[in-house]
Motif scaffolding. Sequence first.
Motif, PDB file in Angstrom:
ATOM      1  N   THR A 222       0.691  -1.305   0.130  1.00 15.30           N
ATOM      2  CA  THR A 222       0.117  -0.117  -0.119  1.00 15.30           C
ATOM      3  C   THR A 222       0.889   1.204  -0.116  1.00 15.30           C
ATOM      4  OG1 THR A 222      -0.063  -0.025   2.431  1.00 15.30           O
ATOM      5  CG2 THR A 222      -1.973  -1.174   1.120  1.00 15.30           C
ATOM      6  N   LYS A 223       2.268   1.077   0.229  1.00 13.91           N
ATOM      7  CA  LYS A 223       2.833   2.481   0.561  1.00 13.91           C
ATOM      8  C   LYS A 223       4.469   1.987  -0.020  1.00 13.91           C
ATOM      9  CE  LYS A 223       1.859   4.595   4.251  1.00 13.91           C
ATOM     10  NZ  LYS A 223       1.985   5.238   5.583  1.00 13.91           N
ATOM     11  N   ILE A 224       4.919   2.855  -0.511  1.00 15.69           N
ATOM     12  CA  ILE A 224       6.373   2.784  -0.867  1.00 15.69           C
ATOM     13  C   ILE A 224       7.108   4.131  -0.607  1.00 15.69           C
ATOM     14  CG2 ILE A 224       8.431   2.439  -2.680  1.00 15.69           C
ATOM     15  CD1 ILE A 224       6.283   0.702  -4.086  1.00 15.69           C
ATOM     16  N   LEU A 225       7.990   3.978   0.268  1.00 14.41           N
ATOM     17  CA  LEU A 225       8.669   5.117   0.943  1.00 14.41           C
ATOM     18  C   LEU A 225      10.368   5.305   0.819  1.00 14.41           C
ATOM     19  CD1 LEU A 225       7.144   5.448   4.584  1.00 14.41           C
ATOM     20  CD2 LEU A 225       6.501   6.773   2.536  1.00 14.41           C
ATOM     21  N   ARG A 226      10.786   6.412   0.238  1.00 16.47           N
ATOM     22  CA  ARG A 226      12.044   6.585   0.229  1.00 16.47           C
ATOM     23  C   ARG A 226      12.545   7.645   0.800  1.00 16.47           C
ATOM     24  NH1 ARG A 226      14.083   4.686  -5.083  1.00 16.47           N
ATOM     25  NH2 ARG A 226      14.868   6.769  -5.297  1.00 16.47           N
ATOM     26  N   TYR A 227      13.839   7.432   1.388  1.00 18.39           N
ATOM     27  CA  TYR A 227      14.598   8.643   2.192  1.00 18.39           C
ATOM     28  C   TYR A 227      16.040   8.226   1.859  1.00 18.39           C
ATOM     29  CZ  TYR A 227      10.527   8.423   5.226  1.00 18.39           C
ATOM     30  OH  TYR A 227       9.043   8.643   5.742  1.00 18.39           O
ATOM     31  N   VAL A 228      16.605   9.621   1.843  1.00 21.48           N
ATOM     32  CA  VAL A 228      18.071   9.765   2.000  1.00 21.48           C
ATOM     33  C   VAL A 228      18.492   9.883   3.445  1.00 21.48           C
ATOM     34  CG1 VAL A 228      17.896  12.585   1.581  1.00 21.48           C
ATOM     35  CG2 VAL A 228      20.081  11.331   0.978  1.00 21.48           C
ATOM     36  N   ALA A 229      19.430   9.127   3.670  1.00 22.30           N
ATOM     37  CA  ALA A 229      20.102   9.237   5.072  1.00 22.30           C
ATOM     38  C   ALA A 229      20.996  10.444   5.114  1.00 22.30           C
ATOM     39  CB  ALA A 229      20.910   8.174   5.410  1.00 22.30           C
ATOM     40  N   LEU A 230      21.031  11.551   5.914  1.00 20.35           N
ATOM     41  CA  LEU A 230      21.516  12.740   5.893  1.00 20.35           C
ATOM     42  C   LEU A 230      23.172  12.337   6.567  1.00 20.35           C
ATOM     43  CD1 LEU A 230      18.785  15.275   6.743  1.00 20.35           C
ATOM     44  CD2 LEU A 230      19.715  14.600   4.710  1.00 20.35           C
TER      45      LEU A 230
ATOM     46  N   LEU B 245      12.277  11.231   0.188  1.00 25.51           N
ATOM     47  CA  LEU B 245      12.590  11.910  -1.143  1.00 25.51           C
ATOM     48  C   LEU B 245      11.407  12.423  -2.062  1.00 25.51           C
ATOM     49  CD1 LEU B 245      14.982   9.205  -2.393  1.00 25.51           C
ATOM     50  CD2 LEU B 245      15.511  11.612  -1.609  1.00 25.51           C
ATOM     51  N   ASP B 246      10.104  12.351  -1.568  1.00 27.31           N
ATOM     52  CA  ASP B 246       8.883  12.760  -2.247  1.00 27.31           C
ATOM     53  C   ASP B 246       8.475  13.923  -1.605  1.00 27.31           C
ATOM     54  OD1 ASP B 246       8.661  10.620  -4.056  1.00 27.31           O
ATOM     55  OD2 ASP B 246       7.886   9.473  -2.470  1.00 27.31           O
ATOM     56  N   THR B 247       8.415  14.270  -0.231  1.00 33.42           N
ATOM     57  CA  THR B 247       7.879  15.252   0.372  1.00 33.42           C
ATOM     58  C   THR B 247       8.808  16.109   0.889  1.00 33.42           C
ATOM     59  OG1 THR B 247       7.944  14.190   2.711  1.00 33.42           O
ATOM     60  CG2 THR B 247       5.906  13.782   1.466  1.00 33.42           C
ATOM     61  N   ARG B 248      10.381  15.729   0.890  1.00 30.89           N
ATOM     62  CA  ARG B 248      11.262  16.668   1.363  1.00 30.89           C
ATOM     63  C   ARG B 248      11.485  17.021   2.855  1.00 30.89           C
ATOM     64  NH1 ARG B 248      14.918  15.409  -1.801  1.00 30.89           N
ATOM     65  NH2 ARG B 248      14.402  15.605  -4.073  1.00 30.89           N
TER      66      ARG B 248
END
Length: 173
Positions: free
Chosen positions: A106-114, A126-129
């Motif tokens: 139901t959901k795919i989330l992508r993040y950058v590790a700071l 990566l989508d909402t910043r």
Amino acid sequence: EARPQTALPDLATFILSVQNGQAGILRGVYVENVLAYPVIQQPSYNAAYVSNTDGLVTEFSAAKQTGNVGLLAHNTLAGRLFTNLKLGQSVTIIYGDGKTETFLITKILRYVALSPYSTKSEFQNLDTRITISATQLFSDVYNGPRHLTFQTCIEYNGNQSWGRLFVIAQPVK
């Protein structure tokens, strides 16, 4: 895009291949035409453990403690196929006694590790910043009503730990 596993077994064959009689112990994960992987448990003393064997997925003990299912794999190994998972796909998990449970992605989330090499890194969606703490991210993807979360790293510019991919699936009632 990662290539799917070659010649996947059908679900019934895969269930037989991972069964070992242990009820309540996760032994396999299956997504038709994408992946069919045996699942191993993290050692009780190492919540950071992820299998270094290609074709094996590790069950995340911290997720299990919240009543949920976390499936971890390195993006250079089994986790490379997590990028092929799509919204609406069905995921079947198999327990040692052959019992199965089905989930829908139901959901795919992508993040950058700071801070990619820190377990305390902040993460930016990566989508909402929007930037959140590692603690908040863990809570968002592993706490709450029963669900399943695939987790792997996202490679960028040669940095294997640049980001994180979470694919979340809800139980099919």
